[in-house]
Enzyme design. Structure first.
Site, mmCIF file in Angstrom:
data_model
loop_
_atom_site.group_PDB
_atom_site.id
_atom_site.type_symbol
_atom_site.label_atom_id
_atom_site.label_comp_id
_atom_site.label_asym_id
_atom_site.label_seq_id
_atom_site.Cartn_x
_atom_site.Cartn_y
_atom_site.Cartn_z
ATOM 1 N N CYS A 93 33.244 11.455 56.526
ATOM 2 C CA CYS A 93 33.127 10.161 57.399
ATOM 3 C C CYS A 93 33.616 8.939 56.428
ATOM 4 O O CYS A 93 32.673 8.846 55.507
ATOM 5 C CB CYS A 93 31.647 10.179 57.842
ATOM 6 S SG CYS A 93 31.573 8.735 59.045
ATOM 7 N N HIS A 213 37.296 15.916 67.195
ATOM 8 C CA HIS A 213 37.682 14.571 67.295
ATOM 9 C C HIS A 213 38.974 14.384 68.135
ATOM 10 O O HIS A 213 40.040 14.868 67.692
ATOM 11 C CB HIS A 213 37.928 13.911 65.941
ATOM 12 C CG HIS A 213 36.543 13.783 65.152
ATOM 13 N ND1 HIS A 213 36.009 14.834 64.494
ATOM 14 C CD2 HIS A 213 35.590 12.562 64.974
ATOM 15 C CE1 HIS A 213 34.853 14.725 63.908
ATOM 16 N NE2 HIS A 213 34.655 12.992 64.120
ATOM 17 N N CYS A 243 37.383 4.509 62.934
ATOM 18 C CA CYS A 243 37.359 5.799 62.429
ATOM 19 C C CYS A 243 38.169 6.170 61.174
ATOM 20 O O CYS A 243 39.383 6.362 61.378
ATOM 21 C CB CYS A 243 37.761 6.780 63.472
ATOM 22 S SG CYS A 243 37.267 8.459 63.100
#
Ligand code: PYC
Length: 317
Positions: A93, A213, A243
Protein backbone atom coordinates in the site's frame (compact mmCIF):
# COMPACT_ATOMS: atom_id res chain seq x y z
CA UNK A 1 -14.99 -1.14 36.53
CA UNK A 2 -12.07 -3.61 36.40
CA UNK A 3 -9.23 -2.81 34.00
CA UNK A 4 -8.49 -6.56 33.59
CA UNK A 5 -11.04 -6.90 30.82
CA UNK A 6 -9.32 -4.19 28.72
CA UNK A 7 -6.62 -4.76 26.11
CA UNK A 8 -4.82 -1.60 24.97
CA UNK A 9 -3.60 -1.00 21.41
CA UNK A 10 -1.66 2.17 20.60
CA UNK A 11 -2.24 3.63 17.17
CA UNK A 12 -1.34 6.72 15.20
CA UNK A 13 -3.79 7.81 12.51
CA UNK A 14 -2.91 9.81 9.44
CA UNK A 15 -4.38 10.45 6.04
CA UNK A 16 -2.66 10.51 2.67
CA UNK A 17 -4.63 12.51 0.15
CA UNK A 18 -7.78 11.83 2.19
CA UNK A 19 -7.21 8.07 2.55
CA UNK A 20 -6.75 7.01 6.18
CA UNK A 21 -3.90 4.90 7.57
CA UNK A 22 -3.94 3.57 11.14
CA UNK A 23 -0.45 2.48 12.24
CA UNK A 24 -0.42 0.01 15.16
CA UNK A 25 2.66 1.00 17.14
CA UNK A 26 2.08 -1.12 20.26
CA UNK A 27 -0.24 -3.86 21.51
CA UNK A 28 -0.27 -5.90 18.30
CA UNK A 29 0.15 -9.68 18.19
CA UNK A 30 3.56 -11.34 18.48
CA UNK A 31 4.30 -12.71 15.00
CA UNK A 32 7.92 -13.70 15.69
CA UNK A 33 10.77 -12.38 13.58
CA UNK A 34 10.62 -14.43 10.38
CA UNK A 35 10.30 -13.07 6.83
CA UNK A 36 7.43 -10.59 6.46
CA UNK A 37 5.53 -12.86 4.03
CA UNK A 38 5.43 -15.60 6.66
CA UNK A 39 4.40 -13.16 9.37
CA UNK A 40 1.58 -11.92 7.16
CA UNK A 41 0.32 -15.51 6.71
CA UNK A 42 0.36 -15.99 10.48
CA UNK A 43 -1.42 -12.67 11.03
CA UNK A 44 -4.16 -13.64 8.51
CA UNK A 45 -4.55 -17.12 9.91
CA UNK A 46 -4.47 -16.49 13.66
CA UNK A 47 -5.20 -12.82 14.26
CA UNK A 48 -7.97 -11.89 11.87
CA UNK A 49 -10.15 -10.73 14.74
CA UNK A 50 -7.39 -8.30 15.81
CA UNK A 51 -7.34 -6.93 12.22
CA UNK A 52 -11.08 -6.39 12.39
CA UNK A 53 -10.91 -4.79 15.86
CA UNK A 54 -8.45 -2.16 14.58
CA UNK A 55 -10.01 -1.11 11.27
CA UNK A 56 -13.68 -2.05 11.31
CA UNK A 57 -16.58 -0.21 12.93
CA UNK A 58 -17.16 0.85 15.66
CA UNK A 59 -13.50 2.05 15.96
CA UNK A 60 -12.76 2.37 12.25
CA UNK A 61 -14.57 2.38 8.92
CA UNK A 62 -14.42 0.54 5.59
CA UNK A 63 -11.94 3.12 4.27
CA UNK A 64 -9.30 2.66 6.98
CA UNK A 65 -6.11 0.82 6.03
CA UNK A 66 -4.26 -0.67 8.98
CA UNK A 67 -0.48 -0.90 9.11
CA UNK A 68 1.06 -3.23 11.68
CA UNK A 69 4.49 -1.83 12.47
CA UNK A 70 7.01 -4.69 12.78
CA UNK A 71 10.73 -5.20 13.23
CA UNK A 72 12.12 -5.82 9.76
CA UNK A 73 13.68 -9.19 8.84
CA UNK A 74 16.20 -7.43 6.61
CA UNK A 75 18.57 -5.47 8.85
CA UNK A 76 19.04 -2.70 6.27
CA UNK A 77 15.40 -1.67 6.69
CA UNK A 78 14.12 1.02 9.07
CA UNK A 79 10.89 -0.91 9.65
CA UNK A 80 8.68 -3.73 8.47
CA UNK A 81 4.95 -3.39 7.87
CA UNK A 82 1.92 -5.56 7.21
CA UNK A 83 -1.02 -3.74 5.63
CA UNK A 84 -4.64 -4.76 6.13
CA UNK A 85 -8.14 -3.46 5.49
CA UNK A 86 -11.79 -4.16 6.28
CA UNK A 87 -11.68 -7.64 4.72
CA UNK A 88 -8.13 -8.96 5.06
CA UNK A 89 -4.45 -8.28 4.41
CA UNK A 90 -3.28 -6.39 1.37
CA UNK A 91 0.08 -6.98 -0.29
CA UNK A 92 1.40 -3.48 -0.54
CA UNK A 93 0.00 0.00 0.00
CA UNK A 94 1.74 3.15 -1.18
CA UNK A 95 -0.59 5.65 0.51
CA UNK A 96 -0.08 3.56 3.67
CA UNK A 97 3.71 3.65 3.26
CA UNK A 98 3.57 7.44 2.94
CA UNK A 99 1.42 7.51 6.10
CA UNK A 100 3.82 5.16 7.89
CA UNK A 101 6.88 7.28 7.03
CA UNK A 102 5.20 10.48 8.23
CA UNK A 103 4.13 8.61 11.39
CA UNK A 104 7.69 7.38 12.05
CA UNK A 105 8.91 10.97 11.61
CA UNK A 106 6.19 12.18 13.99
CA UNK A 107 7.49 9.61 16.52
CA UNK A 108 11.00 10.96 15.90
CA UNK A 109 12.12 7.51 14.81
CA UNK A 110 13.34 8.74 11.43
CA UNK A 111 14.54 12.03 9.93
CA UNK A 112 14.47 13.38 6.38
CA UNK A 113 16.31 11.10 3.95
CA UNK A 114 16.02 7.64 2.41
CA UNK A 115 14.56 4.70 4.37
CA UNK A 116 14.07 1.11 3.33
CA UNK A 117 10.75 -0.40 4.39
CA UNK A 118 10.09 -4.12 4.25
CA UNK A 119 6.66 -5.34 3.10
CA UNK A 120 5.36 -8.88 2.45
CA UNK A 121 5.90 -8.38 -1.30
CA UNK A 122 9.36 -6.82 -1.17
CA UNK A 123 11.44 -3.92 0.08
CA UNK A 124 10.49 -0.41 -0.99
CA UNK A 125 12.52 2.73 -0.52
CA UNK A 126 10.80 5.79 0.92
CA UNK A 127 12.39 9.22 0.83
CA UNK A 128 11.13 11.70 3.39
CA UNK A 129 11.75 15.15 1.90
CA UNK A 130 12.55 18.23 3.98
CA UNK A 131 9.23 19.65 2.69
CA UNK A 132 7.38 16.80 4.46
CA UNK A 133 6.48 15.04 1.19
CA UNK A 134 7.37 11.38 0.69
CA UNK A 135 8.48 9.54 -2.44
CA UNK A 136 8.05 5.78 -2.50
CA UNK A 137 10.18 3.75 -4.93
CA UNK A 138 7.74 0.87 -5.19
CA UNK A 139 8.17 -2.80 -6.01
CA UNK A 140 8.81 -3.57 -9.73
CA UNK A 141 5.58 -3.14 -11.63
CA UNK A 142 4.40 -4.49 -14.98
CA UNK A 143 1.46 -4.99 -17.29
CA UNK A 144 0.52 -8.65 -17.40
CA UNK A 145 -2.36 -8.65 -19.93
CA UNK A 146 -3.56 -6.12 -22.50
CA UNK A 147 -7.05 -5.50 -23.86
CA UNK A 148 -8.88 -8.09 -21.76
CA UNK A 149 -12.64 -8.17 -22.52
CA UNK A 150 -15.38 -8.91 -20.01
CA UNK A 151 -19.16 -8.77 -20.23
CA UNK A 152 -20.29 -6.79 -17.19
CA UNK A 153 -23.83 -7.20 -15.88
CA UNK A 154 -25.66 -3.88 -16.50
CA UNK A 155 -22.67 -2.18 -18.16
CA UNK A 156 -21.97 -4.28 -21.26
CA UNK A 157 -18.58 -5.13 -22.74
CA UNK A 158 -15.66 -3.57 -20.85
CA UNK A 159 -12.04 -3.77 -22.01
CA UNK A 160 -9.11 -3.29 -19.65
CA UNK A 161 -5.49 -4.11 -18.88
CA UNK A 162 -4.28 -6.29 -16.02
CA UNK A 163 -1.24 -4.86 -14.24
CA UNK A 164 0.77 -5.37 -11.06
CA UNK A 165 1.79 -2.38 -8.94
CA UNK A 166 2.17 -4.24 -5.63
CA UNK A 167 -1.47 -5.37 -5.91
CA UNK A 168 -3.33 -6.65 -8.99
CA UNK A 169 -5.37 -4.06 -10.89
CA UNK A 170 -7.83 -4.10 -13.78
CA UNK A 171 -7.40 -0.71 -15.47
CA UNK A 172 -10.19 0.65 -17.66
CA UNK A 173 -10.11 3.75 -19.89
CA UNK A 174 -13.43 3.41 -21.73
CA UNK A 175 -16.22 2.80 -19.25
CA UNK A 176 -18.82 5.49 -20.06
CA UNK A 177 -18.82 6.76 -16.47
CA UNK A 178 -18.36 10.32 -15.26
CA UNK A 179 -15.63 10.28 -12.58
CA UNK A 180 -17.15 12.74 -10.12
CA UNK A 181 -17.48 12.38 -6.35
CA UNK A 182 -21.26 12.78 -6.62
CA UNK A 183 -21.32 9.52 -8.63
CA UNK A 184 -19.53 7.38 -6.03
CA UNK A 185 -22.45 4.96 -5.62
CA UNK A 186 -22.69 4.25 -9.34
CA UNK A 187 -18.91 4.05 -9.73
CA UNK A 188 -18.79 1.59 -6.84
CA UNK A 189 -21.53 -0.49 -8.45
CA UNK A 190 -19.81 -0.47 -11.85
CA UNK A 191 -16.36 -1.42 -10.52
CA UNK A 192 -17.79 -4.06 -8.18
CA UNK A 193 -19.60 -5.68 -11.11
CA UNK A 194 -16.40 -5.57 -13.16
CA UNK A 195 -14.64 -7.41 -10.36
CA UNK A 196 -17.43 -10.01 -10.23
CA UNK A 197 -17.20 -10.47 -14.01
CA UNK A 198 -13.43 -11.06 -13.78
CA UNK A 199 -14.01 -13.63 -11.06
CA UNK A 200 -16.82 -15.33 -13.03
CA UNK A 201 -14.59 -15.59 -16.12
CA UNK A 202 -11.56 -16.83 -14.16
CA UNK A 203 -9.45 -13.81 -15.14
CA UNK A 204 -6.63 -13.50 -12.60
CA UNK A 205 -3.24 -11.87 -12.22
CA UNK A 206 -0.26 -13.49 -13.95
CA UNK A 207 0.72 -15.32 -10.76
CA UNK A 208 -2.82 -16.71 -10.36
CA UNK A 209 -3.80 -14.23 -7.64
CA UNK A 210 -7.20 -12.56 -7.67
CA UNK A 211 -7.49 -9.13 -9.32
CA UNK A 212 -8.95 -7.34 -6.31
CA UNK A 213 -8.51 -3.68 -7.27
CA UNK A 214 -10.48 -2.09 -10.13
CA UNK A 215 -9.37 1.27 -11.53
CA UNK A 216 -11.25 3.59 -13.87
CA UNK A 217 -9.56 6.55 -15.60
CA UNK A 218 -10.72 9.75 -17.24
CA UNK A 219 -9.10 13.05 -18.19
CA UNK A 220 -8.75 15.44 -15.25
CA UNK A 221 -10.44 18.84 -15.42
CA UNK A 222 -7.30 20.25 -13.75
CA UNK A 223 -4.66 21.65 -16.07
CA UNK A 224 -1.87 20.46 -13.78
CA UNK A 225 -3.05 16.83 -13.80
CA UNK A 226 -2.74 14.17 -16.51
CA UNK A 227 -5.61 11.99 -15.36
CA UNK A 228 -8.26 11.36 -12.70
CA UNK A 229 -9.00 7.90 -11.32
CA UNK A 230 -11.52 6.00 -9.27
CA UNK A 231 -10.18 2.92 -7.49
CA UNK A 232 -12.29 0.27 -5.82
CA UNK A 233 -10.41 -1.57 -3.07
CA UNK A 234 -10.96 -5.26 -2.15
CA UNK A 235 -13.49 -4.56 0.65
CA UNK A 236 -15.71 -2.40 -1.64
CA UNK A 237 -14.45 0.93 -0.25
CA UNK A 238 -13.12 3.43 -2.78
CA UNK A 239 -9.65 4.87 -2.39
CA UNK A 240 -9.78 8.56 -1.43
CA UNK A 241 -6.15 8.93 -2.54
CA UNK A 242 -5.04 8.32 -6.14
CA UNK A 243 -3.91 4.85 -4.94
CA UNK A 244 -0.15 4.50 -5.13
CA UNK A 245 -0.10 0.86 -6.18
CA UNK A 246 -2.79 1.72 -8.75
CA UNK A 247 -0.75 4.67 -9.96
CA UNK A 248 2.25 2.30 -10.21
CA UNK A 249 0.21 -0.14 -12.32
CA UNK A 250 -0.87 2.79 -14.54
CA UNK A 251 2.73 4.01 -14.94
CA UNK A 252 3.79 0.49 -16.01
CA UNK A 253 1.04 0.46 -18.67
CA UNK A 254 1.93 3.95 -19.91
CA UNK A 255 5.59 2.96 -20.18
CA UNK A 256 4.69 -0.27 -22.01
CA UNK A 257 2.60 1.76 -24.49
CA UNK A 258 5.44 4.24 -25.10
CA UNK A 259 3.29 7.05 -23.64
CA UNK A 260 5.69 7.81 -20.76
CA UNK A 261 9.46 7.88 -20.84
CA UNK A 262 11.84 7.22 -17.95
CA UNK A 263 11.85 10.21 -15.55
CA UNK A 264 8.87 11.95 -17.18
CA UNK A 265 6.25 12.91 -14.56
CA UNK A 266 2.60 11.87 -14.45
CA UNK A 267 0.16 13.70 -12.17
CA UNK A 268 -2.59 11.37 -11.02
CA UNK A 269 -5.63 12.97 -9.44
CA UNK A 270 -8.00 10.99 -7.20
CA UNK A 271 -11.79 11.13 -7.16
CA UNK A 272 -11.61 13.52 -4.15
CA UNK A 273 -9.07 15.84 -5.84
CA UNK A 274 -5.84 14.75 -4.12
CA UNK A 275 -2.79 14.22 -6.34
CA UNK A 276 0.19 11.83 -6.53
CA UNK A 277 3.12 12.54 -8.80
CA UNK A 278 4.50 9.47 -10.53
CA UNK A 279 7.46 8.61 -12.72
CA UNK A 280 9.31 5.45 -13.67
CA UNK A 281 12.91 4.42 -13.26
CA UNK A 282 14.18 1.56 -15.42
CA UNK A 283 16.59 -0.80 -13.72
CA UNK A 284 17.72 -3.57 -16.07
CA UNK A 285 14.45 -4.84 -17.46
CA UNK A 286 12.40 -3.77 -14.45
CA UNK A 287 10.04 -0.82 -14.16
CA UNK A 288 10.34 0.84 -10.75
CA UNK A 289 7.54 3.36 -10.15
CA UNK A 290 8.30 6.34 -7.93
CA UNK A 291 5.19 7.87 -6.35
CA UNK A 292 5.23 11.13 -4.38
CA UNK A 293 2.54 12.34 -2.00
CA UNK A 294 2.08 13.76 1.45
CA UNK A 295 0.38 12.65 4.64
CA UNK A 296 -0.79 14.34 7.83
CA UNK A 297 -0.96 12.78 11.28
CA UNK A 298 -4.38 13.45 12.75
CA UNK A 299 -4.60 11.36 15.91
CA UNK A 300 -2.59 9.54 18.57
CA UNK A 301 -4.87 7.12 20.34
CA UNK A 302 -5.22 4.06 22.54
CA UNK A 303 -7.84 1.60 21.34
CA UNK A 304 -9.52 -0.25 24.19
CA UNK A 305 -10.62 -3.81 23.47
CA UNK A 306 -13.05 -4.78 26.19
CA UNK A 307 -13.72 -8.51 26.51
CA UNK A 308 -17.25 -7.72 27.79
CA UNK A 309 -18.08 -5.78 24.61
CA UNK A 310 -20.02 -7.87 22.06
CA UNK A 311 -18.30 -5.81 19.33
CA UNK A 312 -14.83 -5.96 20.91
CA UNK A 313 -13.42 -7.33 17.65
CA UNK A 314 -15.35 -5.00 15.37
CA UNK A 315 -18.36 -5.58 13.13
CA UNK A 316 -17.37 -8.14 10.53
CA UNK A 317 -19.36 -8.43 7.33
O1 PYC B 1 -2.11 3.61 -2.12
O2 PYC B 1 -1.43 1.66 -2.79
C1 PYC B 1 -2.27 2.38 -2.27
C2 PYC B 1 -3.51 1.77 -1.77
C3 PYC B 1 -3.92 0.48 -1.89
C4 PYC B 1 -5.15 0.37 -1.27
C5 PYC B 1 -5.49 1.61 -0.77
N1 PYC B 1 -4.47 2.47 -1.10
Amino acid sequence: MSDNSLKRVSVIDSHTGGEPTRVVIDGGPDLGNGPLGERRELFSREFDSFRSAVVNEPRGSDAVVGALLCESYDETCAAGVIFFNNVGCINMCVHGTIGLVVTLAHMQRIAAGEHRIETPVGIVTATLHASGGVTVANVPSYRGQTGVEVEVDGYGRIVGDVAWGGNWFFLVENHGQELELKNVERLTDCTWRIRQALERDGIVGNDGMEIDHIELFSPSPREDCDSRNFVLCPGKAYDRSPCGTGTSAKLACLYADGKLTEGETWQQESIVGSVFEGRVQIVGDEIIPHVTGSAFVNSEATLLLDSRDPFEMGIRG
